[in-house]
Each structure stands twice: as C-alpha cells, then as structure tokens.
Design a protein around this motif. Structure first.
Motif, PDB file in Angstrom:
ATOM      1  N   MET A   1     -56.560 -81.003 -41.111  1.00 47.71           N
ATOM      2  CA  MET A   1     -55.468 -80.040 -41.003  1.00 47.71           C
ATOM      3  C   MET A   1     -54.559 -80.351 -39.826  1.00 47.71           C
ATOM      4  O   MET A   1     -53.344 -80.196 -39.894  1.00 47.71           O
ATOM      5  CB  MET A   1     -56.023 -78.617 -40.879  1.00 47.71           C
ATOM      6  N   SER A   2     -55.132 -80.829 -38.707  1.00 44.41           N
ATOM      7  CA  SER A   2     -54.308 -81.071 -37.521  1.00 44.41           C
ATOM      8  C   SER A   2     -53.224 -82.109 -37.780  1.00 44.41           C
ATOM      9  O   SER A   2     -52.106 -81.992 -37.271  1.00 44.41           O
ATOM     10  CB  SER A   2     -55.186 -81.503 -36.342  1.00 44.41           C
ATOM     11  N   ASP A   3     -53.521 -83.134 -38.603  1.00 37.90           N
ATOM     12  CA  ASP A   3     -52.504 -84.139 -38.929  1.00 37.90           C
ATOM     13  C   ASP A   3     -51.371 -83.522 -39.736  1.00 37.90           C
ATOM     14  O   ASP A   3     -50.196 -83.837 -39.519  1.00 37.90           O
ATOM     15  CB  ASP A   3     -53.125 -85.301 -39.712  1.00 37.90           C
ATOM     16  N   LEU A   4     -51.709 -82.634 -40.671  1.00 41.54           N
ATOM     17  CA  LEU A   4     -50.682 -81.964 -41.456  1.00 41.54           C
ATOM     18  C   LEU A   4     -49.797 -81.107 -40.559  1.00 41.54           C
ATOM     19  O   LEU A   4     -48.573 -81.052 -40.740  1.00 41.54           O
ATOM     20  CB  LEU A   4     -51.335 -81.094 -42.540  1.00 41.54           C
ATOM     21  N   ILE A   5     -50.412 -80.462 -39.595  1.00 40.89           N
ATOM     22  CA  ILE A   5     -49.650 -79.607 -38.687  1.00 40.89           C
ATOM     23  C   ILE A   5     -48.747 -80.446 -37.789  1.00 40.89           C
ATOM     24  O   ILE A   5     -47.574 -80.108 -37.572  1.00 40.89           O
ATOM     25  CB  ILE A   5     -50.611 -78.721 -37.863  1.00 40.89           C
ATOM     26  N   ARG A   6     -49.260 -81.548 -37.269  1.00 40.98           N
ATOM     27  CA  ARG A   6     -48.414 -82.424 -36.446  1.00 40.98           C
ATOM     28  C   ARG A   6     -47.227 -82.939 -37.273  1.00 40.98           C
ATOM     29  O   ARG A   6     -46.093 -83.014 -36.774  1.00 40.98           O
ATOM     30  CB  ARG A   6     -49.242 -83.590 -35.903  1.00 40.98           C
ATOM     31  N   ASN A   7     -47.472 -83.276 -38.520  1.00 39.71           N
ATOM     32  CA  ASN A   7     -46.384 -83.738 -39.387  1.00 39.71           C
ATOM     33  C   ASN A   7     -45.367 -82.631 -39.638  1.00 39.71           C
ATOM     34  O   ASN A   7     -44.161 -82.902 -39.772  1.00 39.71           O
ATOM     35  CB  ASN A   7     -46.936 -84.239 -40.720  1.00 39.71           C
ATOM     36  N   ARG A  11     -41.441 -82.748 -39.049  1.00 47.22           N
ATOM     37  CA  ARG A  11     -40.472 -82.327 -40.078  1.00 47.22           C
ATOM     38  C   ARG A  11     -39.483 -81.331 -39.493  1.00 47.22           C
ATOM     39  O   ARG A  11     -38.272 -81.422 -39.724  1.00 47.22           O
ATOM     40  CB  ARG A  11     -41.210 -81.693 -41.266  1.00 47.22           C
ATOM     41  N   GLN A  12     -39.991 -80.388 -38.693  1.00 45.58           N
ATOM     42  CA  GLN A  12     -39.112 -79.400 -38.079  1.00 45.58           C
ATOM     43  C   GLN A  12     -38.164 -80.064 -37.079  1.00 45.58           C
ATOM     44  O   GLN A  12     -37.010 -79.649 -36.937  1.00 45.58           O
ATOM     45  CB  GLN A  12     -39.928 -78.314 -37.387  1.00 45.58           C
ATOM     46  N   ALA A  13     -38.641 -81.098 -36.396  1.00 46.34           N
ATOM     47  CA  ALA A  13     -37.773 -81.826 -35.464  1.00 46.34           C
ATOM     48  C   ALA A  13     -36.568 -82.409 -36.192  1.00 46.34           C
ATOM     49  O   ALA A  13     -35.426 -82.324 -35.707  1.00 46.34           O
ATOM     50  CB  ALA A  13     -38.556 -82.932 -34.757  1.00 46.34           C
ATOM     51  N   LEU A  14     -36.792 -82.985 -37.359  1.00 45.91           N
ATOM     52  CA  LEU A  14     -35.687 -83.532 -38.144  1.00 45.91           C
ATOM     53  C   LEU A  14     -34.729 -82.422 -38.572  1.00 45.91           C
ATOM     54  O   LEU A  14     -33.498 -82.605 -38.554  1.00 45.91           O
ATOM     55  CB  LEU A  14     -36.225 -84.259 -39.374  1.00 45.91           C
ATOM     56  N   GLY A  20     -28.198 -79.234 -35.490  1.00 47.01           N
ATOM     57  CA  GLY A  20     -27.450 -79.294 -34.243  1.00 47.01           C
ATOM     58  C   GLY A  20     -28.192 -78.866 -32.996  1.00 47.01           C
ATOM     59  O   GLY A  20     -27.568 -78.399 -32.037  1.00 47.01           O
ATOM     60  N   SER A  21     -29.516 -79.042 -32.964  1.00 50.03           N
ATOM     61  CA  SER A  21     -30.276 -78.707 -31.763  1.00 50.03           C
ATOM     62  C   SER A  21     -31.182 -79.868 -31.375  1.00 50.03           C
ATOM     63  O   SER A  21     -32.390 -79.841 -31.633  1.00 50.03           O
ATOM     64  CB  SER A  21     -31.114 -77.442 -31.965  1.00 50.03           C
ATOM     65  N   PRO A  22     -30.631 -80.894 -30.730  1.00 47.38           N
ATOM     66  CA  PRO A  22     -31.466 -82.023 -30.317  1.00 47.38           C
ATOM     67  C   PRO A  22     -32.550 -81.617 -29.322  1.00 47.38           C
ATOM     68  O   PRO A  22     -33.625 -82.220 -29.304  1.00 47.38           O
ATOM     69  CB  PRO A  22     -30.464 -83.003 -29.695  1.00 47.38           C
ATOM     70  N   PHE A  23     -32.285 -80.580 -28.509  1.00 51.35           N
ATOM     71  CA  PHE A  23     -33.299 -80.164 -27.547  1.00 51.35           C
ATOM     72  C   PHE A  23     -34.537 -79.605 -28.257  1.00 51.35           C
ATOM     73  O   PHE A  23     -35.671 -79.983 -27.928  1.00 51.35           O
ATOM     74  CB  PHE A  23     -32.744 -79.114 -26.574  1.00 51.35           C
ATOM     75  N   THR A  24     -34.330 -78.692 -29.221  1.00 54.46           N
ATOM     76  CA  THR A  24     -35.476 -78.125 -29.928  1.00 54.46           C
ATOM     77  C   THR A  24     -36.196 -79.202 -30.723  1.00 54.46           C
ATOM     78  O   THR A  24     -37.424 -79.146 -30.887  1.00 54.46           O
ATOM     79  CB  THR A  24     -35.038 -76.967 -30.836  1.00 54.46           C
ATOM     80  N   ALA A  25     -35.460 -80.194 -31.200  1.00 50.86           N
ATOM     81  CA  ALA A  25     -36.094 -81.331 -31.867  1.00 50.86           C
ATOM     82  C   ALA A  25     -37.041 -82.052 -30.909  1.00 50.86           C
ATOM     83  O   ALA A  25     -38.158 -82.419 -31.285  1.00 50.86           O
ATOM     84  CB  ALA A  25     -35.031 -82.288 -32.387  1.00 50.86           C
ATOM     85  N   ARG A  26     -36.606 -82.233 -29.655  1.00 47.60           N
ATOM     86  CA  ARG A  26     -37.473 -82.890 -28.659  1.00 47.60           C
ATOM     87  C   ARG A  26     -38.712 -82.057 -28.389  1.00 47.60           C
ATOM     88  O   ARG A  26     -39.818 -82.592 -28.245  1.00 47.60           O
ATOM     89  CB  ARG A  26     -36.700 -83.137 -27.359  1.00 47.60           C
ATOM     90  N   VAL A  27     -38.552 -80.740 -28.287  1.00 44.82           N
ATOM     91  CA  VAL A  27     -39.699 -79.858 -28.064  1.00 44.82           C
ATOM     92  C   VAL A  27     -40.711 -80.020 -29.201  1.00 44.82           C
ATOM     93  O   VAL A  27     -41.918 -80.142 -28.957  1.00 44.82           O
ATOM     94  CB  VAL A  27     -39.251 -78.389 -27.950  1.00 44.82           C
ATOM     95  N   CYS A  28     -40.229 -80.048 -30.433  1.00 42.57           N
ATOM     96  CA  CYS A  28     -41.134 -80.196 -31.580  1.00 42.57           C
ATOM     97  C   CYS A  28     -41.849 -81.542 -31.562  1.00 42.57           C
ATOM     98  O   CYS A  28     -43.045 -81.625 -31.865  1.00 42.57           O
ATOM     99  CB  CYS A  28     -40.354 -80.015 -32.884  1.00 42.57           C
ATOM    100  N   GLU A  53     -46.065 -74.318 -42.814  1.00 39.65           N
ATOM    101  CA  GLU A  53     -44.642 -74.357 -43.147  1.00 39.65           C
ATOM    102  C   GLU A  53     -44.105 -72.965 -43.446  1.00 39.65           C
ATOM    103  O   GLU A  53     -43.080 -72.555 -42.904  1.00 39.65           O
ATOM    104  CB  GLU A  53     -44.392 -75.293 -44.328  1.00 39.65           C
ATOM    105  N   SER A  54     -44.776 -72.213 -44.328  1.00 35.98           N
ATOM    106  CA  SER A  54     -44.282 -70.877 -44.668  1.00 35.98           C
ATOM    107  C   SER A  54     -44.422 -69.922 -43.492  1.00 35.98           C
ATOM    108  O   SER A  54     -43.681 -68.937 -43.395  1.00 35.98           O
ATOM    109  CB  SER A  54     -45.014 -70.325 -45.891  1.00 35.98           C
ATOM    110  N   ASP A  55     -45.358 -70.193 -42.581  1.00 37.23           N
ATOM    111  CA  ASP A  55     -45.506 -69.353 -41.389  1.00 37.23           C
ATOM    112  C   ASP A  55     -44.581 -69.787 -40.261  1.00 37.23           C
ATOM    113  O   ASP A  55     -44.601 -69.173 -39.186  1.00 37.23           O
ATOM    114  CB  ASP A  55     -46.959 -69.403 -40.881  1.00 37.23           C
ATOM    115  N   ALA A  56     -43.788 -70.842 -40.496  1.00 31.75           N
ATOM    116  CA  ALA A  56     -42.836 -71.354 -39.494  1.00 31.75           C
ATOM    117  C   ALA A  56     -43.535 -71.610 -38.159  1.00 31.75           C
ATOM    118  O   ALA A  56     -43.030 -71.237 -37.098  1.00 31.75           O
ATOM    119  CB  ALA A  56     -41.665 -70.388 -39.321  1.00 31.75           C
TER     120      ALA A  56
END
Length: 346
Positions: A1-7, A11-14, A20-28, A53-56
C-alpha cells in the motif's frame, strides 16, 4: 500500500504543476520520497485505511503542513514557504524537522478532508445559473451540497471579469477574473436568487478564526491571487452571516427536494468538485431523489441540477452539466478549469 500512496503523491504533484502551483508540487514530491512510518504523521499516511485518491490524502498532508507554517509555531518551516524561496533539499529538511517537532498536530490535521471552497468556480456556477434563469424565467431557490463555508452560495453578489464581457457590480466585495470562450451563457438573463441554502458534513463558519485558518490552509501558498480572492469572499460571507447546515448530502437532498416545489420558483441543486468524494450509496440516493423531484416538476415549479465535476471524458477539466425538469433535459454545457480560471462553453 505504501508504494501506491507514494505514487498518489507523485500524481498529485503533476496535477499541482498543471494547476499552477509548483511549490505544492514540490511539497508532494518531498513527502512521496521522505515519508516514513517512524512518526505518527508518516505512519497514518503510509498505512491509510481509506482510499488515498478519493480521500485526497496528498492534499490533506499538504494542508497540514501549510496550516503549521501559517500558524507561526514552526518558524523554520515558514522560512521555506512562500513568499520565501527554497530549493527542494532545504524544503525536505524543514519538513522533516517540522514533522518531528509537531507530529501530533500534523497527524491530527489529516482527520478532515480538504475544503478548498474555491470561489473562482462561481464563474461556472454563474453561467449555469444564467441558463436556468433564461430557460425558466423564474427566480432560483439554490441548494448547495458540499458547501463548506458557503462562499459559492454568494455567486450572484460577485463581480466577474470574463475578458470579453463583465457581469455584476464592479464595486462588489469579490471580483472573479475568468476567461470564457465559445458560445457564452445568456449574460442578459434576469437572474434573481430568491433563497439559498447549503449543507456540508463538516461546515465551516467564515466568521470563526479557526475555521477560516483551516480553509485557508488548503489554498496553495504560492497562489497569492487565489488566496486574496478567497480571503475577500470569507470576509463577505462573515459580514453576511452565511451559515451552512451540518448534514449528510443524501438526507439533505431528500428532505429539500422530497416535497412539491414552490410555485413561481425554480429549485436548483448545485455542487462543484464534490461528487467524487461522496460514497457510491450517497450518490445513488441523490440521483434517485432528484429523479423523483424531476418527475413531479412542473413548468411553474421546475427543478434544475447544475454541477461542475470531474468526469472520465477529460482528466484535465471539469464538466459543466445542466439537468432540467419537467423537460428532462440533460446536457453538458461546456468544460471548466478545476480552479475556475477558464470555461469553454459549448
């Protein structure tokens, strides 16, 4: 499960880059690479019991860190957050220290789903509502599910700069700039909102400092114009005393659309980027309740369902959909940016 969560964080970073939020992409990306189960925060995320994913989940985690940075309790973290600049390595070090020092706070912040209450989505709501007003010729009684702090309930009081047109009072407390393309909605339609109500499982009060801070924590910190717009909308809602009911969406819709509508008004259900977070059984109950309401609708008491929601047609935009009874019309009126920056009308 941890690999799916890291992925999922990657995905959220992309998605953040696209929006338009490169900073939040870096955080992810930092969280995807650096999370470990040695902290409560990391353990909760990597062993998440729901559906990431559905729980964001990535946005819950990013919101937790932003809330901490905004609070002033973690100056080293705040020093690498906008308006300051830092590379990914410095950000990773600051996040690691913040998690170690504020583990309980960050882990606890994950309890609630994100509530961005993106007020710029009101531009899509406006267009959909203008279609309803034009086609029915009646005042609207608006009902919003997933209303959070109720900011989009005030859509008709905002000013809109739509590049090729304007709508509303230019001196309004909130101005929304959005690009509208294609066959525009009927901007000349008489739009009157006779009543407005909203519900949420976890309603926020725009006049409550803690609630305001929770909502603002979910706004990506490098998007300053977006942050200023939502702060203005929160101030407007607080002055107007907007209150959102605490309720299950299905029960609430069944209640408000279960009886006959008021003659001379169009009852409207609306929601924006909410449907994906509702359990399947809740979605089914709402669909059934609206089908029953639609079957009982008349020309003098019509029912409309307007939504701005993700679908499978295009992952990069949301569908602006109108369902109208008694005609039984069900049509996609266009596509919209998830944060309300643009709309392409069909």
């Amino acid at each position: 499960m941890s690999d799916l969560i890291r992925n999922d964080f990657l995905r959220q970073a992309l998605a953040c880059e696209h929006l338009g939020s490169p900073f939040t992409a870096r955080v992810c990306r930092v969280l995807a690479e650096g999370l470990d189960a040695g902290t409560r925060f990391g353990q909760r995320i990597l062993n998440w019991e729901g559906k990431p994913e559905s729980d964001a989940l990535p946005l819950r985690a990013a919101g937790a860190l932003n809330a901490l940075a905004r609070s002033g309790r973690a100056p080293e973290l705040a020093a690498v957050y906008p308006p300051h600049e830092a590379d990914e390595r410095a950000l990773a070090r600051a996040i690691e220290k913040a998690v170690a020092a504020h583990d309980d706070f960050l882990a606890g912040f994950l309890d609630s789903a994100p509530q961005t209450n993106e007020v710029a989505r009101s531009s899509a709501i406006l267009g959909l509502a203008l279609h309803v007003a034009k086609r029915t010729g009646l005042p609207l009684s608006v009902h919003e599910i997933g209303s959070s702090a109720g900011l989009n309930l005030g859509f008709d009081a905002y000013a809109y700069e739509l590049e090729t047109a304007c709508w509303g009072d230019p001196d309004a407390a909130v101005t929304i700039a959005a690009r509208w393309e294609g066959k525009l909605p009927p901007l000349d339609a008489k739009l009157t909102v006779a009543a407005r109500k909203g519900c949420d499982l976890n309603p926020l009060d725009a006049g409550n400092v803690a609630d305001r801070e929770r909502l603002l924590a979910y706004i990506w910190p490098d998007q300053t114009a977006r942050l200023a717009r939502i702060e203005a909308a929160l101030g407007f809602a607080a002055r107007k005393g907007v209150k959102v009911e605490k309720a299950d969406a299905a029960e609430w819709v069944e209640w408000h659309f279960g009886a006959a509508g008021k003659t001379g008004e169009a009852r409207v259900l609306m929601h924006t980027i909410v449907w994906q977070y509702l359990p399947k059984e809740v979605q089914a109950r709402i669909e059934a309740a609206m089908a029953r309401a639609g079957a009982a609708a008349t020309k003098d008491a019509p029912v409309a369902w307007i939504s701005v929601e993700a679908d499978r047609k295009d992952a990069a935009s949301a569908c602006m959909r109108l369902r109208l009874w008694p005609e039984g019309e069900d049509v996609e009126l266009g596509r919209a940016d998830f944060h309300g920056r643009w709309a392409k009308w069909g």
